[in-house]
Design an enzyme around this catalytic site. Sequence first.
Site, short mmCIF file in Angstrom:
data_model
loop_
_atom_site.label_atom_id
_atom_site.label_comp_id
_atom_site.label_asym_id
_atom_site.label_seq_id
_atom_site.Cartn_x
_atom_site.Cartn_y
_atom_site.Cartn_z
N GLY A 239 4.58 7.11 5.55
CA GLY A 239 4.55 6.75 4.14
C GLY A 239 3.13 6.41 3.74
N HIS A 240 2.97 5.96 2.50
CA HIS A 240 1.62 5.65 2.00
C HIS A 240 1.33 4.16 1.97
CE1 HIS A 240 1.23 9.84 -0.15
NE2 HIS A 240 1.56 9.92 1.12
N GLY A 241 2.22 3.34 2.58
CA GLY A 241 1.95 1.91 2.68
C GLY A 241 2.65 1.11 1.61
#
Length: 392
Positions: A239-241
């Site tokens: 994911g992107h955090g």
Amino acid sequence: MALKFSVALISSLFLLASIANIADSAIFDVTKSYGAKTNGDIAKALTDAWKDACAAEGSNTVVVPKGTYQLSKVTFPGPCNGPIGLQVSGTLVAPGNPGQLKDAWITFLRIDQFTLSGGGVLDGNGESTWKDHGCDKSGSCGTLPTSVRFDFLTNSVIQDITSLNSKNFHFNLLGCESLTMQRLTITAPETSPNTDGIHMGRSSGITITDVKIATGDDCISIGDGSENVTITKVTCGPGHGISIGSLGKYQNEEPVRGITVTDCTFLNTQNGVRIKTWPASPSSGIASNLHFESITMTNVQNPILIDQEYCPYGQCKAQVPSKIKISDVTFKDIKGTSAGPEAVKLACSKGVPCENVSLSGINLKSTTGEAQAVCRNVKPKFSGTNNPPPCK
Ligand SMILES: *[C@@H]1O[C@H](CO)[C@@H](O)[C@H](O)[C@H]1NC(C)=O
Ligand SMILES: *[C@@H]1O[C@H](CO)[C@@H](O)[C@H](O)[C@H]1NC(C)=O
């Protein structure tokens, strides 16, 4: 004597109250009186059961038992006559074609004391949609439906549910107050575009705990007008955090204040904890009181990131500074590995530099060389252990 009498009176009152409670809580099983069948579309059955449960006095629960069901677009409106639950133990599958869903597949609207639970699966059936839209390249997936919207819910709980392969965001919170999300599993492939796990805006008193997120975009994103948000025990990756923002894309955004992220784990994500704002924001804005503590990063590209130059797909005038003021930020006890050299990057706005940013107990090793800290338009306070060493 008087004491004995009042004890007896109080206990019989309690007994009456609990009998009344039992009498006033009912189950509305969609497969019993509402005609829902496995493999059929249960939108009408669910809508009818909800209407009855919502109108009835007391605390009521709509139940979807085990089994796989198709579900077309559905909205669950409140207010109801008392606390209300939707217990999904089966798997609900969205239509493959996004056209008929408009902005969302499932919407919960203006409900107080709502509980979503049951251990079931909400399958957004996004696989074919992602391929058709190619929004991973253009950056605009705006027309694709969110799986589940929670709009203007108060005093509510979302728990023990899996969201699978959403076409766009998995869960979106708007205008919610006092809402807890716990024991959730959120899953979509790393390559699926715009599949944020949980996005929120204009909401306060939000708790997210014990949630596992593996998805194609932000695990959690916190939009404008979010206040008093606590995020703990979240695992994110891929994911992107966990991101605050993006902020400053639109006119007159509301402040983001009082965000705490603790005891979280990031694995192979693009970012860890991030604050992102657009350059050339049309109005000024505020993000303050943001705290990140006790976080483990494994092979994370940008573990600690303030990015006030967030301008994906060249959608903005990157050279005009952001007008979002970031202040009172702490990063504490953050350890693990960075997949890139910039383990700490604080790129603040030239127009409104960040204020009162502190870092302590940072221990991030880069897997590709010497880890470094990069700072622009900010004078952070470093204390305790700091690896990478403080930026000058
Ligand atoms: C957030 O919490 C603070 C401190 O408890 C409180 O003063 C404030 O009213 C809360 N904000 C909202 C929008 O509930
Ligand atoms: C700096 O931020 C911390 C943590 O949010 C806060 O407690 C403190 O009051 C702030 N200091 C100043 C000078 O604003």
